[in-house]
Design a protein around this motif. Structure first.
Motif, PDB file in Angstrom:
ATOM      1  N   UNK A 101     -18.806  14.826 -47.721  1.00 49.41           N
ATOM      2  CA  UNK A 101     -20.226  15.118 -47.564  1.00 49.41           C
ATOM      3  C   UNK A 101     -20.452  16.469 -46.906  1.00 49.41           C
ATOM      4  N   UNK A 102     -19.529  16.854 -46.023  1.00 52.74           N
ATOM      5  CA  UNK A 102     -19.653  18.149 -45.356  1.00 52.74           C
ATOM      6  C   UNK A 102     -19.597  19.292 -46.366  1.00 52.74           C
ATOM      7  N   UNK A 103     -18.786  19.138 -47.396  1.00 49.50           N
ATOM      8  CA  UNK A 103     -18.700  20.193 -48.418  1.00 49.50           C
ATOM      9  C   UNK A 103     -20.044  20.378 -49.108  1.00 49.50           C
ATOM     10  N   UNK A 104     -20.670  19.254 -49.419  1.00 49.54           N
ATOM     11  CA  UNK A 104     -21.948  19.328 -50.128  1.00 49.54           C
ATOM     12  C   UNK A 104     -23.041  19.910 -49.234  1.00 49.54           C
ATOM     13  N   UNK A 105     -23.066  19.479 -47.962  1.00 43.75           N
ATOM     14  CA  UNK A 105     -24.064  19.995 -47.030  1.00 43.75           C
ATOM     15  C   UNK A 105     -23.826  21.464 -46.729  1.00 43.75           C
TER      16      UNK A 105
ATOM     17  N   UNK B  94     -18.147  32.393 -37.143  1.00 43.63           N
ATOM     18  CA  UNK B  94     -17.322  31.285 -36.681  1.00 43.63           C
ATOM     19  C   UNK B  94     -16.236  31.791 -35.735  1.00 43.63           C
ATOM     20  N   UNK B  95     -15.583  32.908 -36.081  1.00 38.71           N
ATOM     21  CA  UNK B  95     -14.536  33.460 -35.236  1.00 38.71           C
ATOM     22  C   UNK B  95     -15.101  33.953 -33.916  1.00 38.71           C
TER      23      UNK B  95
ATOM     24  N   UNK C  46     -26.639  28.584 -38.800  1.00 39.48           N
ATOM     25  CA  UNK C  46     -25.327  29.230 -38.684  1.00 39.48           C
ATOM     26  C   UNK C  46     -24.329  28.284 -38.023  1.00 39.48           C
ATOM     27  N   UNK C  47     -24.772  27.620 -36.929  1.00 38.81           N
ATOM     28  CA  UNK C  47     -23.899  26.642 -36.270  1.00 38.81           C
ATOM     29  C   UNK C  47     -23.629  25.450 -37.187  1.00 38.81           C
ATOM     30  N   UNK C  48     -24.650  25.012 -37.904  1.00 40.40           N
ATOM     31  CA  UNK C  48     -24.451  23.908 -38.846  1.00 40.40           C
ATOM     32  C   UNK C  48     -23.376  24.275 -39.864  1.00 40.40           C
ATOM     33  N   UNK C  49     -23.451  25.507 -40.362  1.00 39.27           N
ATOM     34  CA  UNK C  49     -22.464  25.966 -41.346  1.00 39.27           C
ATOM     35  C   UNK C  49     -21.060  25.952 -40.765  1.00 39.27           C
ATOM     36  N   UNK C  50     -20.958  26.381 -39.505  1.00 42.91           N
ATOM     37  CA  UNK C  50     -19.636  26.425 -38.871  1.00 42.91           C
ATOM     38  C   UNK C  50     -19.018  25.027 -38.803  1.00 42.91           C
ATOM     39  N   UNK C  51     -19.799  24.063 -38.327  1.00 40.79           N
ATOM     40  CA  UNK C  51     -19.238  22.722 -38.164  1.00 40.79           C
ATOM     41  C   UNK C  51     -19.042  22.018 -39.495  1.00 40.79           C
TER      42      UNK C  51
ATOM     43  N   UNK D 209     -18.944  16.736 -38.653  1.00 37.95           N
ATOM     44  CA  UNK D 209     -20.024  16.629 -39.625  1.00 37.95           C
ATOM     45  C   UNK D 209     -21.333  16.232 -38.954  1.00 37.95           C
ATOM     46  N   UNK D 210     -21.264  15.216 -38.085  1.00 37.56           N
ATOM     47  CA  UNK D 210     -22.480  14.772 -37.402  1.00 37.56           C
ATOM     48  C   UNK D 210     -23.056  15.879 -36.522  1.00 37.56           C
ATOM     49  N   UNK D 211     -22.187  16.661 -35.892  1.00 40.91           N
ATOM     50  CA  UNK D 211     -22.662  17.761 -35.062  1.00 40.91           C
ATOM     51  C   UNK D 211     -23.344  18.817 -35.932  1.00 40.91           C
ATOM     52  N   UNK D 212     -22.749  19.116 -37.068  1.00 40.88           N
ATOM     53  CA  UNK D 212     -23.380  20.049 -37.996  1.00 40.88           C
ATOM     54  C   UNK D 212     -24.746  19.578 -38.443  1.00 40.88           C
TER      55      UNK D 212
END
Length: 782
Positions: A257-261, A280-281, A241-246, A224-227
């Motif tokens: 919180x990751x779900x909401x972000x 992501x793949x 895009x990377x934020x979405x992946x993490x 989450x923090x990395x995202x």
């Protein structure tokens, strides 16, 4: 008729894993002979055999006996094991004082794990007088030996001001030591210090480095923090895009919180879920990051199969650089004897340990299995438990399942049910199947055939053949029982007390009518004693209440509420020891009930065992995040521990849920630390939904009037809602309008948080809905 209890199929989580091989009987006889002659190592190994049931029948009392013999001769691992048996109440009565005594014996011999365990007892005051200085001393001894868990606990004391003044520099020092060994929790904490500039010069790039290390181990908070760093462009180029992946990875592990972000980022970036999945793949393939989107060991095995002989030298070079993913994959090559590597279990164990110590949670899981089987290493059930626990706590679903299975075979059914439930909720089919078996047999949980069917259906929907077979057998068993009951009611003459009523004959479908009537009468009598106990308790006559509750339990030993009320009454008389034992039984019967953990926390709190109380409060709000009183109680503990910022945040959450007293507590905390007033409600919130369901419109309107009169939603849900909706205050989960049927959606969607819906009729009953908000970061940090 087939018995469902014979169809449990376990240990399918990892492709290389085999069922434990039993030692020849002669080996046990030889160990027994040497042990009886006083050979200390034989005594320790014999105790291990009895503890695990390897080569002999599992016998915890015998395990305790031989651990004690070896411990008395000074064997440090036996001393630690004996301490653990006293602490957990295995093979002997639970005696934390004796646990502390034996942990200290092992700790004095330099055993780092025992030193850390002893430190925890001193920190919490379990079995010893609470002493943070002594706790810190033992953590320091373990930390100085390079034991990552001890280093992290020590860093935590300095970061959170537990018995010492806040010292971020020292916290940074010890977190870094543990992080360099690959301990994901420490890596995340270290990244947070770099990001905040606490104890070190602020450095977003270094924060990203450490978050990435933790994230690659599937540690949800690190992901989450990395995202967030990618979303905000801190230390890296901004990349939604990377934020979405993490965020996706963290959300898949249950990070709220990751779900909401994730929803926010996807909306801003304009990406569909399918595009994100494809990207992501692609990134995972390019970076060769294993175990992040699939079962870790299975994913690693797929990767090793792609390594060709000409690439070996290059691959081994990568391994020697300390890359834990490559080390774990090499271990699998040695274990499987594939791709030109001769099978060598000892080398496999060596590389698994290297990878595990470098932070690979997949390797931690795999190493735990090797210790469990004694493959490539000396069999050591405590080591197996240690490594499986690490991986399970990091959120690795396969490890959670394996840990649950291990607890199952140790007959610690309550812990088995807890960990299988964690894996089942993440969607692992074999865990869902095994949890269903526990519900069917009433092992670790209250027997509930309907819950068994629910989890079997979940697993069967994923195509699991065992679950499909089990589901068919369970349905056939219930059908046959119903037919037998009907036939008996047709053939038996009515008892002299009068004809069987439809209500009585339906009380227990799988039992004859006469037995159903007898059970029904016992249940009625148990209910009367239960209500008498409640009346006595309300009047403060707790001794009389205890007597009534005990009579109710004799007649109905499966009612978790009776055990809970008995525990409360015992605690009111100051008998905390028995109260805590009774509450463990209540939780075993109802492991999904948040209120049971809340009550256990309150009893611990009353007994001044703050850390244990805090742990139970956190468990409670994870099951029911709308319970304002629990956040208030957590705030009180954090305040007593001197962690005023955490206390303030919990008070803010309690206030947002309308809990009385939270406003005054916020004022008091601001007096202690004025800068707390700058903290506002968490901007990143999760909107949740709960409801009360009654059988009649009149009853629903009555409840709605009481809600408007200021009564507590959770209490009214428990009192009035139809089962199973009365559990956990009617909590349904995060609010998602797409999941609501139209008749509900048209009323609930425009509803503001904490407002009550009018009564809504559906085929289930008459509903009252309420939305409420919980700070995502608050829950994620617990």
């Amino acid at each position: 008729m087939k018995f469902f209890k014979h169809i449990l199929i376990l240990f399918y989580a990892l492709s290389f894993f085999l069922l434990p091989a039993f030692s020849p009987a002669g080996e046990i006889d030889e160990l027994s002979s040497k042990a009886e002659q006083g050979h200390v190592e034989a005594q320790f190994k014999l105790a291990d055999a009895y503890y695990s049931g390897t080569g002999t029948r599992k016998n915890l009392e015998q395990a305790f006996f031989w651990y004690e013999k070896a411990a008395q001769q000074g064997h440090p691992k036996a001393q630690r094991a004996l301490g653990a048996m006293y602490e957990l109440g295995k093979g002997t009565a639970k005696e934390p004082e004796q646990a502390a005594f034996w942990y200290e014996k092992a700790a004095e011999q330099g055993l780092a794990r025992a030193q850390t365990n002893l430190g925890i007892l001193y920190e919490t005051g379990e079995g010893v007088a609470q002493n943070h200085d002594t706790a810190r001393m033992w953590y320091e001894k373990a930390a100085e030996q390079g034991y990552a868990r001890g280093q992290t606990y020590l860093g935590r004391m300095y970061e959170l001001s537990i018995g010492v003044a806040v010292d971020y520099t020292k916290a940074f020092y010890w977190y870094e030591k543990a992080a360099e060994q690959g301990y994901a929790r420490a890596q995340t904490n270290l990244g947070a210090l770099y990001e905040a500039g606490q104890g070190v010069e602020q450095n977003y790039e270094q924060a990203v480095v450490w978050y990435t290390k933790a994230a690659q181990q599937r540690y949800a908070r690190g992901q989450f923090y990395l995202g967030r760093m990618f979303e905000q462009g801190l230390g890296v180029e901004k990349d939604l895009a990377q934020a979405s992946i993490w965020y996706t990875k963290a959300a898949e592990l249950g990070h709220i919180r990751a779900r909401q972000q994730l929803a926010k980022v996807q909306s801003e970036h304009g990406k569909t879920d399918e595009k994100i999945k494809e990207e992501k793949q692609g990134i995972a393939d390019q970076a060769q990051v294993e175990g992040l989107t699939a079962a870790p060991a299975e994913k690693e095995k797929e990767k090793t199969e792609q390594i060709t002989a000409p690439a070996k030298d290059k691959y081994l070079a990568a391994v020697e650089t300390g890359d834990p993913d490559s080390q774990n994959s090499l271990a699998l090559l040695y274990l499987n004897g594939s791709e030109g590597y001769a099978r060598d279990a000892e080398k496999a164990a060596y590389w698994f340990r290297r990878a595990a110590e470098n932070g690979s949670v997949a390797a931690q899981n795999n190493l735990g299995l090797l210790y469990m089987n004694g493959e490539g290493v000396e069999k050591d059930q405590q080591e197996a438990m240690l490594w499986l626990q690490k991986a399970a706590e990091a959120g690795i679903v396969e490890a959670q399942s394996n840990l649950g299975q291990k607890y199952y075979f140790e007959e610690n059914y309550q812990e088995a049910a807890f960990w299988l439930l964690q894996a089942a909720k993440q969607g692992l089919a074999n865990a869902q199947n095994n949890l269903a078996v526990m519900y069917s047999d009433g092992l670790g949980v209250e027997q509930n055939k309907e819950r068994a069917k629910y989890w079997l259906q979940k697993a069967a929907d994923q195509g699991d053949p065992t679950a499909r077979q089990n589901l068919t057998m369970l349905i056939e068993e219930q059908t046959e029982a119903s037919v037998n009951s009907l036939m008996q009611s047709d053939s038996q003459e009515p008892p002299s007390s009068g004809p069987a009523t439809a209500n009585n004959s339906g009380a227990t479908a799988s039992m004859p009518v006469t037995e159903s009537k007898q059970d029904f009468g016992s249940l009625q009598a148990a209910t009367e004693h239960f209500h008498k106990g409640n009346l006595y308790a309300e009047e403060g006559q707790f001794i009389s209440a205890i007597s009534e509750y005990k009579r109710a339990i004799e007649l109905d030993p499966n009612n978790s509420n009776t055990y809970e009320n008995l525990a409360i009454a015992l605690a009111k008389t100051g008998n905390f020891k028995d109260a805590l034992k009774i509450m463990q039984t209540a939780i075993r019967l109802s492991p999904d009930d948040a209120m049971k953990y809340a009550t256990l926390g309150i009893i611990y709190h009353a007994d001044n065992k703050l850390q244990e109380a805090l742990e139970q409060y956190i468990r409670s709000v994870r099951l029911n995040p709308g319970h304002g009183e629990m956040y208030y109680n957590m705030a009180m503990i954090y305040s007593e521990l001197g962690q005023f910022e955490s206390a303030y945040k919990c008070c803010l959450q309690a206030q947002s849920l309308g809990y009385a007293g939270s406003f005054e507590a916020l004022i008091e905390l601001q007096k202690i630390m004025p800068e707390l007033s700058a903290i506002s409600d968490d901007e990143n919130v999760v909107l949740n939904l709960r409801h009360i369901v009654t059988s009649t419109a009149a009853e629903a309107e009555l409840v709605l009037g009481r809600l408007h009169g200021g009564e507590d939603f959770i209490q009214l849900a428990s009192q009035y809602s139809l089962p199973p909706f009365n559990l956990n205050g009617g909590y349904l989960g995060p609010y998602d309008p797409k999941e609501l049927i139209p008749v509900i959606s048209e009323v609930v969607v425009p509803l503001t948080p904490l407002a009550f819906s009018p009564v809504i009729e559906t085929s289930t009953g008459f509903h009252i809905f309420q939305k409420f908000m919980v700070g995502a970061n608050l829950l994620a940090s617990q």
